[in-house]
Design a protein around this motif. Structure first.
Motif, short mmCIF file in Angstrom:
data_model
loop_
_atom_site.label_atom_id
_atom_site.label_comp_id
_atom_site.label_asym_id
_atom_site.label_seq_id
_atom_site.Cartn_x
_atom_site.Cartn_y
_atom_site.Cartn_z
N ARG A 2 -0.63 -3.88 14.01
CA ARG A 2 -0.05 -4.87 13.11
C ARG A 2 1.48 -4.70 13.03
O ARG A 2 2.03 -4.23 12.03
CB ARG A 2 -0.67 -4.73 11.71
N PRO A 3 2.17 -5.08 14.10
CA PRO A 3 3.63 -4.90 14.12
C PRO A 3 4.36 -5.77 13.10
O PRO A 3 5.52 -5.50 12.78
CB PRO A 3 4.01 -5.29 15.56
N GLU A 4 3.69 -6.78 12.54
CA GLU A 4 4.35 -7.66 11.57
C GLU A 4 4.46 -7.03 10.19
O GLU A 4 5.22 -7.51 9.34
CB GLU A 4 3.62 -9.00 11.48
N PHE A 5 3.71 -5.95 9.93
CA PHE A 5 3.84 -5.28 8.64
C PHE A 5 5.20 -4.57 8.57
O PHE A 5 5.77 -4.20 9.60
CB PHE A 5 2.74 -4.23 8.46
N HIS A 6 5.68 -4.36 7.36
CA HIS A 6 6.89 -3.55 7.18
C HIS A 6 6.45 -2.12 6.87
O HIS A 6 5.69 -1.88 5.94
CB HIS A 6 7.76 -4.07 6.03
N TYR A 7 6.96 -1.15 7.65
CA TYR A 7 6.61 0.25 7.50
C TYR A 7 7.80 0.99 6.91
O TYR A 7 8.82 1.18 7.57
CB TYR A 7 6.18 0.85 8.83
N ALA A 8 7.65 1.42 5.66
CA ALA A 8 8.78 2.02 4.95
C ALA A 8 8.84 3.53 5.11
O ALA A 8 9.83 4.15 4.71
CB ALA A 8 8.69 1.67 3.46
N TYR B 94 0.87 -1.17 0.00
CA TYR B 94 0.00 0.00 0.00
C TYR B 94 0.90 1.22 0.00
O TYR B 94 1.87 1.29 0.78
CB TYR B 94 -0.91 0.02 1.24
N VAL B 95 0.62 2.20 -0.87
CA VAL B 95 1.36 3.46 -0.92
C VAL B 95 0.35 4.59 -0.79
O VAL B 95 -0.63 4.64 -1.55
CB VAL B 95 2.15 3.61 -2.23
N GLY B 96 0.58 5.49 0.15
CA GLY B 96 -0.32 6.63 0.30
C GLY B 96 -0.30 7.14 1.72
O GLY B 96 0.47 6.67 2.58
N PRO C 119 -1.39 10.38 10.22
CA PRO C 119 -1.82 10.35 11.62
C PRO C 119 -2.18 8.97 12.16
O PRO C 119 -2.24 8.78 13.37
CB PRO C 119 -3.05 11.28 11.63
N ARG C 120 -2.44 7.99 11.27
CA ARG C 120 -2.78 6.64 11.74
C ARG C 120 -1.58 5.71 11.82
O ARG C 120 -1.71 4.53 12.16
CB ARG C 120 -3.82 6.01 10.80
N LEU C 121 -0.38 6.23 11.51
CA LEU C 121 0.78 5.35 11.41
C LEU C 121 1.11 4.65 12.73
O LEU C 121 1.28 3.42 12.76
CB LEU C 121 1.99 6.13 10.91
#
Length: 374
Positions: A247-253, A202-204, A238-240
């Motif tokens: 969901r700590p297993e997601f990768h946050y770039a 997801y990008v945005g 603001p929701r980051l």
């Protein structure tokens, strides 16, 4: 032409509106026009001449600002720059002051409807004000000679509201920048993915209005089909922090730009985009140019670009069950090279030059007749 662009958001802000306005302004300048920008953010490096106004953060959304400028300030700026035409891109106090001042100097104004702010009110705990917001927007835009918006869906909505002289100015994509060739195995490895691991991306903006809850549920469905799958979130908002906790297993770039952003797109496999508040959705076009299969709702850019099952997957607007079903199909077809090639091909006819040329003609069309070389 001497063109003044008035906008609360502009690079280095990272969002579709800021990137679009920079591209349009720089394109006009390349075509021989004189372009300056009134905005809220300081300049970083070379670019169009800008006039920075006082501003404050948008409540609930500190990453964006809205500007303040009096009619007098705008008149002084007009008298110094002597614009032939204004493009007012944001319907805020600064934009309203610019429209009012332009009326006093008989300067024609084209306005832009880039963002469905009226749809954000419920997401930011102000339900019930949509009708009021529509009336305010109608009043603002009907004070201008022309209103441009990026999709036929949004144009039809504005006409239903009673906004006059609405036109569609589409969007373009840099197919040299957004290209499958930028796929990076090392980057995928940092996400815990090799070439046998499907990556949903997801990008945005990471914000309530982007329907992030459905992004999360969609990935859960994706993972039922592909248990090894990874989820990558590119962007800030603001929701980051709350999403990281959920969901700590997601990768946050985080936020990415330029070639770095293009590499992130190209290194994914399926783009999940369940937003229902877009006027266009630039990210859909960028993802397709990068060779990703996109799952999206059937409106705005997805309706224009995606042939469901051939170069991506569409669900009827705001039908969550259908969106999840299409995500399940996409998960099974994440390695469908023919579909991904078709997605890339669909982006090729949508370069920026044709959009810039149309923008040039739209601005010229509201001016008194004069000899303008096109």
């Amino acid at each position: 032409m001497r063109v003044l662009i008035v906008t609360d958001t502009y690079p280095p802000d990272i969002n579709g509106v800021a990137r679009t306005l920079y591209t349009l302004g720089a394109g006009l300048e390349r075509r021989g026009h004189v372009v300056e920008v009134v905005t809220t953010v300081e300049e970083e490096g070379a670019g169009l001449q800008r006039h920075v106004m006082h501003s404050m953060p948008l409540p609930g959304y500190p990453g964006l600002r809205f500007g303040f400028a009096s009619t007098r300030q705008m008149l002084e700026l007009f008298d110094a720059f002597r614009p032939d035409v204004l493009y007012v891109a944001t319907e805020t106090l600064m934009g309203i002051s610019a429209i009012r001042a332009a009326g006093k100097r008989d300067i024609p104004v084209v306005s832009g409807f880039h963002t469905n702010f009226q749809n954000y009110l419920e997401d930011y705990h102000l339900p019930g004000l949509e009708t009021v917001a529509q009336g305010v927007l109608r009043t603002i835009h009907n004070q201008t000679a022309r209103t441009l918006t990026p999709s036929a869906d949004t144009a039809a909505m504005l006409e239903r509201w009673g906004i006059q002289n609405v036109g569609v100015l589409g969007r373009g994509v840099d197919t040299e920048m957004f290209d499958p060739i930028r796929r990076d195995p090392a980057l995928r490895q940092s996400w815990g993915a090799d070439e046998t691991t499907p990556v949903a991306i997801y990008v945005g903006r990471v914000a309530a209005e982007k329907n992030l809850e459905l992004v999360v549920r969609s990935f859960d469905v994706f993972k039922e089909v592909q248990p090894k799958a990874r989820m990558v979130i590119v962007g800030n908002g603001p929701r980051l922090e709350s999403l990281k906790e959920e969901r700590p297993e997601f990768h946050y770039a985080g936020a990415r730009t330029g070639a770095d952003l293009a590499a992130h797109y190209a290194s994914g496999d399926v783009f999940l985009f369940p937003s229902i508040t877009e006027t266009f959705g630039n990210v859909v076009l960028e993802a397709m140019a990068a060779g990703l299969g996109v799952v999206a709702y059937d409106y705005a850019a997805p309706r224009l670009l995606i042939r469901s099952g051939e170069n991506g997957w569409l669900a009827p607007f705001n039908e969550e069950g259908a969106f999840l079903a299409q995500t399940r199909v996409a998960a099974a077809a994440w390695q469908n090279e023919a579909l991904r090639f078709a997605a890339r091909q669909s982006a090729f006819d949508l370069g920026w030059e044709r959009v810039i040329e149309q923008f040039e003609h739209e601005l010229a069309s509201v001016m008194p007749k004069m000899n303008i070389l096109m």
